[in-house]
Design a protein around this motif. Structure first.
Motif, PDB file in Angstrom:
ATOM      1  N   GLU A  50       0.837  -1.210   0.000  1.00  0.00           N
ATOM      2  CA  GLU A  50       0.000   0.000   0.000  1.00  0.00           C
ATOM      3  C   GLU A  50       0.869   1.255   0.000  1.00  0.00           C
ATOM      4  O   GLU A  50       2.057   1.234   0.336  1.00  0.00           O
ATOM      5  CB  GLU A  50      -0.882   0.024   1.248  1.00  0.00           C
ATOM      6  N   HIS A  51       0.227   2.357  -0.290  1.00  0.00           N
ATOM      7  CA  HIS A  51       0.847   3.677  -0.176  1.00  0.00           C
ATOM      8  C   HIS A  51       1.065   3.969   1.316  1.00  0.00           C
ATOM      9  O   HIS A  51       0.291   3.485   2.152  1.00  0.00           O
ATOM     10  CB  HIS A  51      -0.112   4.705  -0.800  1.00  0.00           C
ATOM     11  N   GLY A  89       3.809  -8.708  -8.252  1.00  0.00           N
ATOM     12  CA  GLY A  89       3.026  -7.752  -7.481  1.00  0.00           C
ATOM     13  C   GLY A  89       1.559  -8.113  -7.369  1.00  0.00           C
ATOM     14  O   GLY A  89       0.741  -7.283  -6.971  1.00  0.00           O
ATOM     15  N   ARG A  90       1.203  -9.391  -7.704  1.00  0.00           N
ATOM     16  CA  ARG A  90      -0.199  -9.803  -7.629  1.00  0.00           C
ATOM     17  C   ARG A  90      -0.533 -10.278  -6.221  1.00  0.00           C
ATOM     18  O   ARG A  90       0.256 -10.998  -5.589  1.00  0.00           O
ATOM     19  CB  ARG A  90      -0.477 -10.913  -8.650  1.00  0.00           C
ATOM     20  N   ILE A  91      -1.711  -9.899  -5.751  1.00  0.00           N
ATOM     21  CA  ILE A  91      -2.088 -10.182  -4.359  1.00  0.00           C
ATOM     22  C   ILE A  91      -2.312 -11.679  -4.143  1.00  0.00           C
ATOM     23  O   ILE A  91      -2.778 -12.391  -5.040  1.00  0.00           O
ATOM     24  CB  ILE A  91      -3.354  -9.370  -3.981  1.00  0.00           C
ATOM     25  N   ASP A  92      -1.978 -12.153  -2.948  1.00  0.00           N
ATOM     26  CA  ASP A  92      -2.189 -13.548  -2.573  1.00  0.00           C
ATOM     27  C   ASP A  92      -3.634 -13.691  -2.075  1.00  0.00           C
ATOM     28  O   ASP A  92      -3.936 -13.442  -0.909  1.00  0.00           O
ATOM     29  CB  ASP A  92      -1.189 -13.907  -1.462  1.00  0.00           C
ATOM     30  N   LEU A  93      -4.521 -14.065  -2.989  1.00  0.00           N
ATOM     31  CA  LEU A  93      -5.955 -14.087  -2.660  1.00  0.00           C
ATOM     32  C   LEU A  93      -6.301 -15.133  -1.598  1.00  0.00           C
ATOM     33  O   LEU A  93      -7.197 -14.923  -0.784  1.00  0.00           O
ATOM     34  CB  LEU A  93      -6.789 -14.336  -3.928  1.00  0.00           C
ATOM     35  N   ASN A 104       0.873   2.594  -6.994  1.00  0.00           N
ATOM     36  CA  ASN A 104       1.444   3.840  -7.497  1.00  0.00           C
ATOM     37  C   ASN A 104       2.812   3.631  -8.140  1.00  0.00           C
ATOM     38  O   ASN A 104       3.190   4.361  -9.045  1.00  0.00           O
ATOM     39  CB  ASN A 104       1.550   4.878  -6.378  1.00  0.00           C
ATOM     40  N   GLU A 105       3.568   2.617  -7.711  1.00  0.00           N
ATOM     41  CA  GLU A 105       4.924   2.447  -8.253  1.00  0.00           C
ATOM     42  C   GLU A 105       4.943   1.626  -9.533  1.00  0.00           C
ATOM     43  O   GLU A 105       5.669   1.948 -10.463  1.00  0.00           O
ATOM     44  CB  GLU A 105       5.839   1.794  -7.214  1.00  0.00           C
ATOM     45  N   THR A 106       4.189   0.529  -9.553  1.00  0.00           N
ATOM     46  CA  THR A 106       4.252  -0.367 -10.714  1.00  0.00           C
ATOM     47  C   THR A 106       2.999  -0.282 -11.581  1.00  0.00           C
ATOM     48  O   THR A 106       2.995  -0.775 -12.703  1.00  0.00           O
ATOM     49  CB  THR A 106       4.374  -1.832 -10.269  1.00  0.00           C
ATOM     50  N   VAL A 149       7.613  -1.663  -1.978  1.00  0.00           N
ATOM     51  CA  VAL A 149       6.885  -2.389  -3.034  1.00  0.00           C
ATOM     52  C   VAL A 149       7.838  -3.361  -3.733  1.00  0.00           C
ATOM     53  O   VAL A 149       7.502  -4.531  -3.956  1.00  0.00           O
ATOM     54  CB  VAL A 149       6.273  -1.392  -4.048  1.00  0.00           C
ATOM     55  N   MET A 150       9.039  -2.894  -4.051  1.00  0.00           N
ATOM     56  CA  MET A 150      10.026  -3.750  -4.717  1.00  0.00           C
ATOM     57  C   MET A 150      10.430  -4.892  -3.789  1.00  0.00           C
ATOM     58  O   MET A 150      10.586  -6.033  -4.212  1.00  0.00           O
ATOM     59  CB  MET A 150      11.272  -2.936  -5.117  1.00  0.00           C
ATOM     60  N   ARG A 151      10.607  -4.589  -2.502  1.00  0.00           N
ATOM     61  CA  ARG A 151      11.007  -5.640  -1.565  1.00  0.00           C
ATOM     62  C   ARG A 151       9.899  -6.678  -1.422  1.00  0.00           C
ATOM     63  O   ARG A 151      10.160  -7.873  -1.367  1.00  0.00           O
ATOM     64  CB  ARG A 151      11.384  -5.046  -0.212  1.00  0.00           C
TER      65      ARG A 151
END
Lengths: 402, 296
Positions: free
Chosen positions: A99-100, A126-130, A151-153, A335-337
């Motif tokens: 998140e931001h 970066g896909r969420i673990d549903l 916001n980053e990707t 986000v990258m981490r």
């Protein structure tokens, strides 16, 4: 060629038509919309019109579901704190690891106050673990808060689906849609999303204006109490010029929705392909199959983002980076981490974010300028030799401490 | 955007002595790719005179890391190894007309690379004893690790204590929440809880005379540097935490006056272990604003 602005996820240029629409509300239309006289009345009608324009953009069922705030951050804080205050017996919140800070810092603070925060992780794209998300939904959770687009990707989360899942579990759902509104078609009336945050300056409206969408009959507790503005849900005299500006910006965003998803998307794709074709050891981060049409985040291995930005800036190109140095912290972007991007690349990520003002000639110029900048910095890097990275950079560069 | 000096930008855009150095006989590697900056300093040392004949660098890092590396190589070329070891991170920062507080660690990295390269030449092993944490106090560039260690070592319990010992929190005060959090954590380790109303432990007080002598001594140490540029500085008076000085010769009215005063103030703060404000007196008292700017 003038300066090239490819940092539209940070903020956008206010549309000249928006500024023109706002001007009278600084001068002759200065009344307070709450006043009984004609000074106030006309202004009140302008606010009403703007509310309807925003309602149309986000597909809200009722105009009273639109609450004007001062920014995206205020909308996020209002939504999450409202869910906690309205349901004091629920002591948990669910959010994502990417998140931001507007949501993550608040969550961290709430943790210190004794709340439990579940941070759902993402995969390498970066896909969420549903599955993890589903497993955290329970009657102890006050609110699930997930960004619509990163916001980053630019990676898009399936928030409509996630809101359904939350609804089935009896959990309120909030989405920080600051990056998505104006770039993706949104029809809130047909979703189970209870609350949504948006910010004016991300869609060519001025800074200092935001909206919290609050679905009718969602339980709510205001952040600011005082006057009866916004039906008592957000006290404080309305920022009328900015509200009027946001209204028109919303209308213009809707008009440009197809352009954004065709022309802007094509330019973004050309930019990414043009850079990657020339620069070795570089790749696009995030979910390239499902992301905002205007965003490309490219990781350049073995060099550092701030250095890239400074050289781009010298050539009149504005972009941004997830490197540690641009924020003054020691860690690269969270986000990258969270995506598990290796440190060799995470420090060298550059985000290019376009807008409807971006032109083809600008994209061509950026494609020309980036490769020599990357080559120049790699020449300085102790991890790089000739035209490729050292075979085993960890061994070749052996510092006496790390 | 960072407020980089023209000199930082110049050294970043046109780095001196970049790239591998043939015949290097002293190599210092510091940093790592995970930290976001890494520097290799290569020295060619004349074995007879121990003079540095040439110096090159390779850096992975931000603009100020590259500029600091470039500056470092320019500073040490022609020095003997012992002279080079006397170069401080502040010297590197000063050479670049200052660095933003968040970027001071770039100059620290330069100094460490120098120590490592000299140790490598002499066949010694150099180990770093300095660990860096998240920046807490932006006015004085103090990180969390230093604050934590200082709290532990001196059994501190208030924000005022922390400011007295480390300077952290002595400027704009915006980091007091962060300092309180560190205090709460460290105090919890020793089974105490943080009490915001607690009285500060009196700082190891320096007598009035000792303090003035220390101020005089510090200013004496700074004077040769200024005199080299045909300037000078004189101590006029001390009133509490205000130290009044007069800049003379080329320093007076020089565009760099505010920067010079900022440097003098920093040296005095370090020498005294307390926060002081250097106030210029005389014709150019307007530079006072500049001096304040360096603290916030």
């Amino acid at each position: 060629m003038g300066p090239i602005y490819l940092d539209n996820n940070a903020t956008t240029q206010c549309d000249p038509r928006v500024i023109e629409a706002m001007m009278p509300y600084f001068t002759e239309q200065f009344g307070n919309p709450s006043s009984m006289h004609s000074f106030g009345n006309k202004v009140g009608l302008a606010v009403k019109k703007a509310r309807a324009q925003v309602q149309t953009l986000i597909g809200a069922e009722h105009d009273s579901e639109v609450i004007f705030t001062s920014c995206g951050t205020e909308s996020d804080s209002t939504a999450i704190l409202s869910a906690l205050r309205a349901q004091p017996e629920r002591k948990e919140i669910i959010t994502s690891a990417v998140e931001h800070p507007a949501v993550l810092s608040l969550a961290e603070h709430l943790e210190k106050e004794g709340y439990t925060v579940h941070r759902v992780g993402v995969d390498g794209k970066g896909r969420i673990d549903l599955d993890d998300y589903r497993s955290k939904l329970s009657a102890n959770v006050a609110v699930a808060s997930f960004m619509w687009a990163n916001n980053e990707t630019g990676t898009i989360f399936p928030v409509e689906h996630m809101a359904e899942l939350a609804h089935e579990a009896g959990v309120m759902f909030h989405t920080d849609a600051v990056q998505a509104v104006g770039k993706l078609p949104i029809d809130l009336a047909s979703t189970k999303i209870d609350m949504l945050s948006l910010s004016g300056h991300k869609l060519h409206a001025p800074k200092g204006i935001g909206v919290l969408y609050l679905k009718r009959s969602t339980r709510f507790r205001p952040l600011l109490r005082g006057g009866h503005q916004e039906r008592g849900r957000r006290a404080g005299t309305e920022n009328v010029p900015a509200i009027v500006g946001l209204g028109l910006a919303a209308e213009l965003a809707l008009e440009h929705m197809a352009f954004e998803n065709t022309t802007v998307r094509r330019m973004r794709d050309q930019l990414q392909a043009g850079i990657l074709a020339q620069v070795p050891n570089a790749f696009a981060t995030g979910d390239v199959d499902s992301r905002l049409p205007n965003t490309a985040n490219i990781a350049f291995e073995y060099i550092e983002g701030e250095a890239i930005l400074l050289l781009l800036n010298k050539d009149g190109i504005a972009a941004s980076s997830g490197s540690a140095c641009t924020s003054g912290s020691l860690e690269p972007s969270h986000v990258m981490r969270a995506m598990g991007i290796p440190y060799t690349a995470a420090h060298g990520t550059v985000r290019f974010s376009l807008s409807r003002h971006t032109r083809d000639c600008e994209i061509e110029r950026v494609i020309q300028v980036v490769p020599p900048i990357v080559a120049r910095l790699r020449k300085l890097s102790p991890y790089w030799a000739g035209d490729k990275p050292l075979a085993e950079p960890d061994k070749a560069f052996a510092p006496s401490y790390a | 955007m960072w407020d980089y000096s023209e000199k930082v930008k110049e050294h970043f855009y046109n780095p001196r002595n970049a790239g591998p150095l043939d015949g290097a006989n002293g190599i210092g590697d510091v940093g790592s790719i995970s930290c976001g900056d890494a520097l290799r300093l290569m020295l060619k040392v004349d074995p007879d005179s121990e003079r540095i004949l040439d110096a090159h660098f390779q850096t992975f890092g931000c603009g100020s890391a590259i500029a600091s590396s470039s500056a470092l190589t320019e500073i040490v070329k022609g020095m003997t190894l012992d002279e080079a070891l006397g170069v401080s991170n502040q010297d590197i920062a000063d050479y670049l007309d200052g660095l933003p507080p968040e970027k001071m660690h770039c100059s620290v990295m330069g100094r460490e690379a120098l120590q490592a390269a000299v140790a490598n030449y002499r066949g010694e092993t150099w180990s770093d004893d300095h660990e860096e944490g998240a920046l807490v106090c932006k006015c004085f560039a103090i990180d969390a690790v230093l604050i934590e260690d200082t709290i532990r070592a001196n059994q501190l319990s208030t924000v005022e204590d922390v400011t007295n010992y480390t300077k952290a929190g002595g400027g704009c005060a915006a980091c007091h929440e962060g300092i309180e959090e560190i205090l709460a954590r460290v105090l919890a380790e020793r089974g105490e809880s943080f009490d915001p109303t607690a009285k500060a432990t009196p700082a190891p007080a320096m007598g009035n005379l000792a303090r003035i002598r220390k101020i005089e001594q510090t200013i004496e140490q700074i004077r040769p540097t200024l005199q080299r540029d045909r300037g000078d500085i004189e101590l006029i008076d001390v009133d509490g935490n205000k130290i009044f000085v007069s800049l003379k010769g080329a320093c007076s009215g020089c565009q760099m006056e505010a920067v010079t005063l900022g440097g003098v103030q920093q040296k005095l703060i370090e020498a005294l272990g307390e926060f002081v404000k250097v106030v210029p007196v005389g014709a150019h008292a307007h530079a006072r604003d500049g001096a304040c700017a360096t603290e916030a």
